[in-house]
Scaffold this active site. Structure first.
Site, short mmCIF file in Angstrom:
data_model
loop_
_atom_site.label_atom_id
_atom_site.label_comp_id
_atom_site.label_asym_id
_atom_site.label_seq_id
_atom_site.Cartn_x
_atom_site.Cartn_y
_atom_site.Cartn_z
N TRP A 1 17.71 -6.76 -10.60
CA TRP A 1 17.58 -7.33 -9.25
C TRP A 1 16.57 -8.48 -9.32
O TRP A 1 15.48 -8.32 -9.87
CB TRP A 1 17.09 -6.23 -8.30
N ASP B 1 13.26 2.53 -10.08
CA ASP B 1 13.48 1.95 -8.75
C ASP B 1 14.73 2.62 -8.17
O ASP B 1 15.81 2.55 -8.76
CB ASP B 1 13.68 0.43 -8.88
N LYS C 1 18.58 1.41 2.84
CA LYS C 1 20.05 1.48 2.80
C LYS C 1 20.56 2.83 3.28
O LYS C 1 21.47 2.90 4.09
CB LYS C 1 20.59 1.22 1.39
C1 LMR Z 1 19.87 -7.05 -2.25
O1 LMR Z 1 19.75 -6.96 -3.48
O2 LMR Z 1 20.70 -7.81 -1.72
C2 LMR Z 1 19.03 -6.19 -1.36
O3 LMR Z 1 18.25 -5.34 -2.12
C3 LMR Z 1 18.28 -6.95 -0.35
C4 LMR Z 1 17.17 -7.78 -0.92
O4 LMR Z 1 16.08 -7.70 -0.37
O5 LMR Z 1 17.38 -8.52 -1.86
#
Ligand code: LMR
Length: 398
Positions: free
Chosen positions: A130, A211, A246
């Site tokens: 991420w 996470d 979520k």
């Molecule tokens: C995402 O990956 O789209 C979500 O976790 C929202 C974010 O804050 O990035």
């Protein structure tokens, strides 16, 4: 003093929210930011959440401070949800859970704590991970390295390479794993793979950091926890950050937690003072509303089962959409096999198209997704799946 500043590019995920909103094309599709959407493209407040909010409104008598570690009722209810009754009680006081301002707040709090535990630590993140993991760790002063994770060609985890890399990670470093529903790729570890990672962690002595932002959105509230629970029951130490954004739909209420397991109760007590001090220095204390909603739901059997049923509906819908998208790609005659999307978990999968193709989808078809080709599957619905598959077919032909 501010004349010398240079502007930063917008966050790649958040940028799409504004671009989508400004687009007037009636066929536009938002596959960008990871929020759950229903068949109408709405993200409604969950019914159990609404009921808990009504209860708060009717009964709350004070807004006095909650303290840097947040609400004890919330912290314990969340910990029990994470670990299940048995493991929750067997961990006893070796475990502490601290309320945090959302998953991001929890990650940043954990990063501050880890930096204090080892100022030279490197956090090993999956390749890919991420996008926000990197700034959340580096702004706390931690270094970042990557371990191999997703194979774009076979749409599976590069497990042998991942394991070989982890075997080089020394004690004092941190390995960040996605508890379930990997963001961005949707490819999760099997139980046997979690066990192998656990064995390497025990051999090497590095610290495992999980996470967990999607509990309940993969296979189920219990099923999604196999890896995390395995680590919690067999490692001497664990850092876990969880989010209620979520699975409770509480995005803007910033409702998360950092959980820490130490080898001894004394270490946990000491560590808690450091975590509380970091929270105090960064934001003093977390916002209360979302946490109060969550603890009311989890501690009330009727609300809890209503929430559980609604979450099951969300999960089933996402999994159904995965199947529908794959079916449509076949119907519109795309040769490439997108069947892998059906095997992946949670909100995200990569379409596996290149940046130019992504940009064409955004520019010419008003289909919004991040450059990596990650899609939020929940943004698909019966009304747009055909348009999505047809647009994808045209882009793949060009
Ligand atoms: C995402 O990956 O789209 C979500 O976790 C929202 C974010 O804050 O990035």
């Amino acid at each position: 003093m501010f004349q010398s500043l240079s502007a930063l590019p917008a966050d790649p995920i958040l940028r799409l929210v504004a671009e989508y909103r400004a687009d007037t094309n009636p066929n536009k599709i938002d596959l960008g930011i990871g929020i759950y959407k229903d068949e109408n493209g709405d993200t409604p407040v969950m019914t159990a959440v609404k009921k808990a909010e009504q209860q708060i409104l009717a009964t709350q008598t004070s807004k006095k401070y909650v303290g840097p570690t947040g609400s004890p009722e919330y912290n314990e209810a969340v910990a029990e949800l994470l670990f299940g009754k048995e493991l929750y009680s067997s961990l006893g006081k070796r475990r502490v859970t601290v309320q945090a301002p959302g998953g991001c707040g929890g990650l940043r709090l954990a990063a501050e704590f880890l930096k204090q535990a080892n100022a030279d630590a490197t956090v090993w993140v999956s390749d890919p991970t991420w996008a926000n993991h990197v700034p959340l760790m580096t702004t706390a002063g931690l270094k970042i390295s990557k371990y191999p994770y997703y194979d774009y060609a076979t749409h599976s985890v590069r497990f042998e390479e991942m394991l070989a890399c982890l075997k080089t990670v020394p004690k004092g470093d941190i390995v960040l794993l996605h508890g379930c529903c990997h963001n961005p790729c949707g490819a999760d570890l099997t139980l046997a793979q979690w066990e192998a990672v656990r064995d390497v962690a025990l051999d090497q002595g590095f610290t495992v950091f999980i996470d967990l932002a999607y509990q309940g959105l993969g296979d189920g509230l219990e099923e999604d926890m196999i890896g995390t629970r395995l680590m919690a029951e067999s490692l001497p130490e664990l850092v876990l950050v969880s989010s209620c954004s979520k699975n409770f739909g509480l995005y803007r209420e910033r409702t998360g937690a950092m959980t820490l397991i130490c080898e001894t109760e004394t270490e946990t007590t000491t560590a808690t003072t450091l975590i509380a001090a970091s929270a105090r220095a960064m934001y003093s204390m977390p916002p209360d509303h979302g946490a109060e909603v969550v603890q009311l739901i989890l501690n009330n059997p009727a609300l809890r089962s209503e929430w559980d049923a609604e979450l099951t509906g969300m999960r089933d819908r996402i999994n159904g959409l995965r199947a529908k998208l794959v079916e449509q790609t076949r119907k519109v005659g795309i040769d490439r096999d997108f069947g892998f999307i059906q095997n992946e978990k949670g909100m995200f999968s990569f379409l596996g198209v290149n940046v130019e193709q992504v940009q064409t989808l955004v520019r010419d078809y008003s289909i919004y997704l991040v450059d990596s080709s990650r899609i939020n599957v929940a943004g698909i619905n019966d009304a747009n799946v055909e348009y999505l598959a047809e647009s994808l077919a045209s882009v793949l032909k060009d």
